[in-house]
Each structure stands twice: as structure tokens, then as C-alpha cells.
Design an enzyme around this catalytic site. Structure first.
Site, PDB file in Angstrom:
ATOM      1  N   PRO A 295     -20.161  30.682 -27.054  1.00 35.06           N
ATOM      2  CA  PRO A 295     -18.837  30.095 -27.271  1.00 35.06           C
ATOM      3  C   PRO A 295     -17.735  31.003 -26.757  1.00 35.06           C
ATOM      4  O   PRO A 295     -17.837  32.223 -26.829  1.00 35.06           O
ATOM      5  CB  PRO A 295     -18.759  29.940 -28.793  1.00 35.06           C
ATOM      6  N   GLU A 296     -16.705  30.394 -26.217  1.00 34.81           N
ATOM      7  CA  GLU A 296     -15.550  31.141 -25.744  1.00 34.81           C
ATOM      8  C   GLU A 296     -14.409  30.933 -26.734  1.00 34.81           C
ATOM      9  O   GLU A 296     -14.580  30.311 -27.781  1.00 34.81           O
ATOM     10  CB  GLU A 296     -15.195  30.693 -24.330  1.00 34.81           C
TER      11      GLU A 296
END
Length: 291
Positions: free
Chosen positions: A2-3
Site C-alpha cells: 500500500p502507498e
């Protein structure tokens, strides 16, 4: 992995169940995730109120009434479920269905709100750690992180100074968490496309000889803010394991201009989106638009 937008979406989904509420009971079903959990991990959390739930780069940070901070990282496949009177939700729902295997429910927080917050992580690349807030500036996972790209401090001048003299590629510089925190492969590709900048361009071209921002830096800063803001609004976009806390999918992936669109027409010029491997990662771009 995830960013920033995905982690921010998870944070917002967890807030109603955790922020302002006491952790009546914390349970760790195993001794380690990516790293060993502290021996007093559950004891330091049980009975403490979550006074705030924040984010730094790709980390979730829960401030506790004891003066400690609970640091949480989702890793590759970690997700939270919030189980309450109204049913079950999954903050930051991501593309692929989350694991339904409850044997991967590694950490549980029983909240005074009546909710049970469950951390599930099949691959166990996520991790958690409790440390005193007084040590936040020296905490190894947070120390050295660059500015938040959506924060007031992040602007073209700051980005230009960070990249001045760098002979690495522009994409490599943006993925360096010391330059700007929270960006990953997806949003770097998308921001570079919107700024009409080649991922192969030298990072040093963002600054002139006086380390002042060039037009490239101005365009890129605006593009980074724009793409991250849109992704958060859409609920994130990570491609494999990650999902929102509400259990719904993030929809920003449907707005990708170049990422994961190899061989498809560029939405700007009609040329062909291409892919090449750069520093071990796939880079998607339009050679005609991005110079």
C-alpha cells in the site's frame, strides 16, 4: 504494498472505532509478524485510550493516553476488520478479496466503543511496535523520512533542493522516502505522466544552479498533490492485497492514465503506453508525452 492513499484510507476507516476510545483488551495470537512483537506489547496497550490516530508516510500511528505510540505497518497483505454491532467492515478495501482465513488474524483490539479491530496478515510482512512518543524523532522506522507530499511544507522549492545535484533518475529519486515520504511505484508513474516528465530524466533537472525550482519541479509538485488527493478521494488503488476498512474496493485504479496500461493508447496523445523495468520495478509511461 500500500502507498500513502491506501494507508490514509485505512486510517480514516479506523478512526470511528478507535480514536477517543479505550482499548479494553489487546490480544496477540502469535509472537511475531515481520519482526517479533515486544513481550509487553499487549500489556502496554490494554487499558489505554487512543487519543489520536494519525499517519506518517505509509505508517499508522496511534497516540495512547500512556504517552506511548502504537506504530502499525500493513506490509504486503495486511488489512484491518472492524467488527461492531452494525456488522463487519474493512477499512481501505483493496482490489483482491482479503483473506477469509481467520488463522491469519494475528492481533485483536477490543475497544470500549464496542468494536473489535482485527489485524489479518497472511504474508506477515506487516508489523507493529509500541514506543514512547518522546522517542518519535529517533524511532528508526520514522527517522529520516522526507516531507509529507500533502503537507504544507512540501512545495516545488523543497523538492528542488532535495533533488539538486542528484544524477539518479527522477523516478528513483521520488521513490526515495528521504526525498518525499509515502510515494510508491503507482503514484510516481501517474504523477510523472501528469507532469509530462520522463521517468528517465535526471532528478537534478528539477533545480537550477542556485537550487531553485525549475518549471519541471513546479509541474511535478502539483501533479503529485493532485494524483494523491484524487486517489484518497477514490479510496486508494493498490493492486493486489489491500482493501479499505469499509470492505469496499478502491476505485482510483480505473483512473490510471499509464500505470498497468502497457500497449494501450495514451489518453493525451493517442500514442502507445510502454513499460520497461527500472531499478527492478515496472515503469509505465508515454514516450511521446513525457520528456
Amino acid at each position: 504494498m500500500p502507498e500513502l492513499p491506501e494507508v490514509e484510507t485505512v486510517r480514516r476507516g479506523l478512526q470511528p472505532a478507535m480514536e477517543g476510545f479505550r482499548i479494553d483488551r489487546a490480544v496477540a495470537h502469535r509472537e511475531n509478524l515481520r519482526f517479533p512483537l515486544q513481550k509487553d506489547f499487549a500489556a502496554r496497550l490494554t487499558g489505554q485510550t487512543v487519543t489520536g490516530l494519525g499517519r506518517r508516510a505509509k505508517y499508522l500511528l496511534a497516540d495512547l493516553s500512556s504517552g506511548d505510540v502504537l506504530l502499525m505497518h500493513l506490509g504486503m497483505s495486511g488489512s484491518f476488520r472492524v467488527i461492531g454491532a452494525d456488522g463487519e467492515t474493512t477499512p481501505g478495501e483493496f482490489h483482491y478479496p482479503r483473506s477469509e482465513d481467520r488463522t491469519h488474524d494475528h492481533v485483536v483490539f477490543e475497544m470500549a466503543s464496542g468494536a473489535r479491530v482485527v489485524f489479518n496478515d497472511p504474508r506477515r510482512f506487516g508489523f507493529m511496535k509500541v514506543f514512547p512518543r518522546s522517542e518519535i524523532e529517533t524511532e528508526p522506522h520514522l527517522k529520516g523520512l522526507g516531507p509529507e507530499p500533502l503537507g504544507n511544507a512540501f512545495d516545488a522549492s523543497l523538492l528542488a533542493k532535495a533533488c539538486a545535484g542528484k544524477q539518479t533518475s527522477l523516478k528513483a529519486a521520488l521513490l526515495d522516502q528521504r526525498v518525499v515520504a509515502g510515494l510508491g511505484n503507482i503514484y510516481v508513474c501517474e504523477a510523472l505522466f501528469r507532469a509530462h516528465l520522463s521517468p528517465k530524466r535526471k532528478a537534478s533537472t528539477l533545480a537550477n544552479r542556485k537550487e531553485e525550482p525549475t518549471d519541471h519541479a513546479v509541474r511535478l509538485t502539483e501533479a503529485i498533490r493532485e494524483v494523491l488527493g484524487e486517489a484518497i478521494k477514490a479510496g486508494g488503488s493498490s493492486l493486489r492485497d489491500h482493501r479499505q476498512t469499509s470492505g469496499e474496493l478502491g476505485y482510483f485504479q480505473h483512473a490510471f492514465k499509464v500505470y498497468d496500461r502497457e500497449g494501450k493508447p495514451c489518453p493525451t496523445c493517442g500514442g502507445t503506453v510502454q513499460r520497461f523495468v527500472q531499478n527492478g520495478r515496472s515503469t509505465f509511461w508515454c514516450p511521446k508525452c513525457q520528456k
